[in-house]
Design an enzyme around this catalytic site. Structure first.
Site, PDB file in Angstrom:
ATOM      1  N   HIS A 155      85.268  68.873   4.902  1.00 26.77           N
ATOM      2  CA  HIS A 155      84.187  69.899   5.158  1.00 26.77           C
ATOM      3  C   HIS A 155      82.979  70.017   5.986  1.00 26.77           C
ATOM      4  O   HIS A 155      82.422  71.249   5.854  1.00 26.77           O
ATOM      5  CB  HIS A 155      83.611  70.444   3.649  1.00 26.77           C
ATOM      6  CG  HIS A 155      84.361  69.872   2.655  1.00 26.77           C
ATOM      7  ND1 HIS A 155      85.648  70.487   1.753  1.00 26.77           N
ATOM      8  CD2 HIS A 155      85.015  68.580   2.082  1.00 26.77           C
ATOM      9  CE1 HIS A 155      86.163  69.548   0.489  1.00 26.77           C
ATOM     10  NE2 HIS A 155      85.594  68.574   0.856  1.00 26.77           N
ATOM     11  N   GLU A 289      88.825  77.304  23.834  1.00 27.47           N
ATOM     12  CA  GLU A 289      89.143  78.183  23.361  1.00 27.47           C
ATOM     13  C   GLU A 289      90.650  78.785  23.425  1.00 27.47           C
ATOM     14  O   GLU A 289      91.147  79.045  23.066  1.00 27.47           O
ATOM     15  CB  GLU A 289      87.984  79.267  23.625  1.00 27.47           C
ATOM     16  CG  GLU A 289      86.688  78.839  22.707  1.00 27.47           C
ATOM     17  CD  GLU A 289      85.234  79.665  23.798  1.00 27.47           C
ATOM     18  OE1 GLU A 289      85.638  80.620  24.069  1.00 27.47           O
ATOM     19  OE2 GLU A 289      84.205  79.725  23.446  1.00 27.47           O
TER      20      GLU A 289
END
Ligand code: ARG
Length: 456
Positions: A155, A289
């Site tokens: 998480h 990216e």
């Protein structure tokens, strides 16, 4: 007149010529088309369908055309629609009437299918090499980082300490599966469709084994209707490329996060970073990216080809001409992504001290304390609850588990002995993971050894 113009009494509208043509993009297949045609010409000679003299003229002509294309001497024409008819027209202009015999016992349907398979086989082999290079770099990085301690996350919350080598070897295993997935895909691409004709086979007694041998196909498509109808090998390839991209995008995402000032785990090399046109201080992870962004593009290509093929009745339909756009785009983008990702990775530096420091907070040894109590006979659920209370105590008193005195430990359970203070050191938490496939050094070294064996 069009090569197929016999039954027409009017020429096509110019807008139709433009709409119908694929030469703009399928000229990429010129080499495969010529190689396929040479093999077909040889086969026609071998089977006595063309005389040797006719065959020689055709093959010499095709070889010349290949050289001329490579020398940039040929201009393809939209009016000849696609690469197949452009080359046939150039051939006929060059060698005369005999050029018109090349298309005997062949259709553009088996021709385009063999061209695509030849192209894809070559490109899958190229991508396999790129993947292998990446895998080799991951091994090198792992070897340098067997002792680099970092937080493992779930998480995106600090969970348990691991080593960077262990983290990198997780990706090694993903890319290794990608490698074998592509090998499987290569095997199913390696079927020869040529000789299928338009859809039903041909009245000529051709030799498809000879064609397969000439064109280096391991198998022959067994059913000619299937041979010209399906593009499942394209779909399978783009699926495999999508999975590679997905793995790349996850690694890129992590690098982007690690590169943030908040994490500060890595230093990207200047040669693989970019700046801002307004903010002078910026050094951005654009490359990571963009690889992440390419993933969306490749998924789009997968949806593109799946949707094109959906519900098409057998056999060939013109819809299928559009297959090349997502295919070529995927090949080009997965190749550049794999190449540049590897370069970006090997030039990136881990900030080992910062990574280790990040394991100090976040109670990353809490599970180890619970395991300690469970090994003293306490049921794990109970020890989990005891350590939960300890964590709460630490939060309230602004401490880490490591800061607690033995008296404080004993106030939560009398199962604790002095050795707990040693056991919960981060290094020991890593080393005590003894199960096969765990983060301890001996296990990671084992993984690296197996990885090296795979690479050979
Ligand atoms: N340009 C076509 C394609 O790429 C070649 C096959 C054409 N076949 C046909 N029956 N119209 O799919």
């Amino acid at each position: 007149m069009k090569l197929w113009g016999g039954r027409f009494s009017k020429s096509t509208a110019s807008i139709v010529d433009e709409f119908n043509a694929s030469i703009e993009f399928d000229q990429k297949l010129y080499k495969q088309d010529i190689i396929g045609s040479i093999a077909h010409g040889k086969m026609l000679c071998k089977c006595g369908i063309l005389t040797n003299e006719e065959g020689k003229k055709i093959i010499d002509g095709l070889e010349e055309i290949l050289k001329e294309i490579e020398a940039g001497k040929i201009e393809f024409k939209l009016e000849y629609e696609d690469i197949h008819m452009n080359i046939e027209k150039i051939l006929t202009d060059k060698v005369g009437e005999v050029g018109k015999k090349l298309h005997t016992a062949r259709s553009r349907n088996d021709q385009v299918a063999v061209d695509i398979r030849l192209y894809l086989k070559e490109e899958i082999n190229n991508i396999l090499i790129l993947l292998k290079n990446l895998l080799a770099s991951l091994i090198d990085m792992s070897k340098e980082n067997v002792d680099t301690i970092m937080p493992g996350y779930t998480h995106l919350q600090r969970a348990q300490p691991i080593t960077a080598a262990y983290h990198i070897m997780a990706y090694f295993n993903m890319f290794k599966r990608d490698y074998t997935r592509l090998e499987d895909c290569l095997d199913r691409t390696d079927y020869l469709p040529l000789g299928a004709g338009a859809l039903a086979g041909t009245t000529y007694n051709t030799d498809r084994d000879f064609l397969a041998e000439q064109l280096k196909f391991s198998h022959i498509c067994e059913n000619s209707l299937d041979a010209v109808s399906d593009r499942d090998f394209v779909i399978e390839f783009i699926s495999a490329a999508s999975i590679i991209s997905m793995h790349l995008s996850r690694f890129c995402e992590e690098i982007i996060i690690w590169n943030s000032a908040e994490f500060d785990f890595v230093e990207m090399d200047d040669s693989y970073s970019t700046g801002s046109s307004i903010m002078p201080q910026k050094k951005n992870p654009d490359i990571a990216e963009l690889i992440r962004g390419k993933t969306g593009r490749i998924y789009g290509n997968l949806m593109n080809i799946l949707t094109i093929m959906k519900s098409l009745p057998l056999a060939y339909n013109k819809d299928m001409q559009e297959d090349k756009i997502p295919l070529f785009d995927t090949v080009d983008n997965i190749k550049i992504s794999l190449e540049i990702f590897k370069q970006m990775l090997v030039t990136m530096k881990f900030k080992k001290d910062n990574m280790k420091k990040a394991t100090k907070n976040g109670f990353m040894n809490a599970t180890d304390v619970a395991d300690y109590l469970a090994k003293k006979g306490m049921p794990f659920r109970t020890s989990h609850a005891v350590v939960g209370k300890m964590v709460l105590y630490c939060i309230e008193n602004n401490k880490n588990i490591d800061d607690l005195s033995i008296e404080e430990f004993l106030s939560f359970s009398d199962c604790f002995l002095e050795d707990i203070l040693e056991k919960i050191k981060i290094e020991n938490c890593i080393e005590s993971k003894v199960s096969v496939g765990s983060t301890s050094k001996s296990n990671v070294l084992q993984m690296i050894k197996k990885g090296e064996e795979f690479l050979g």
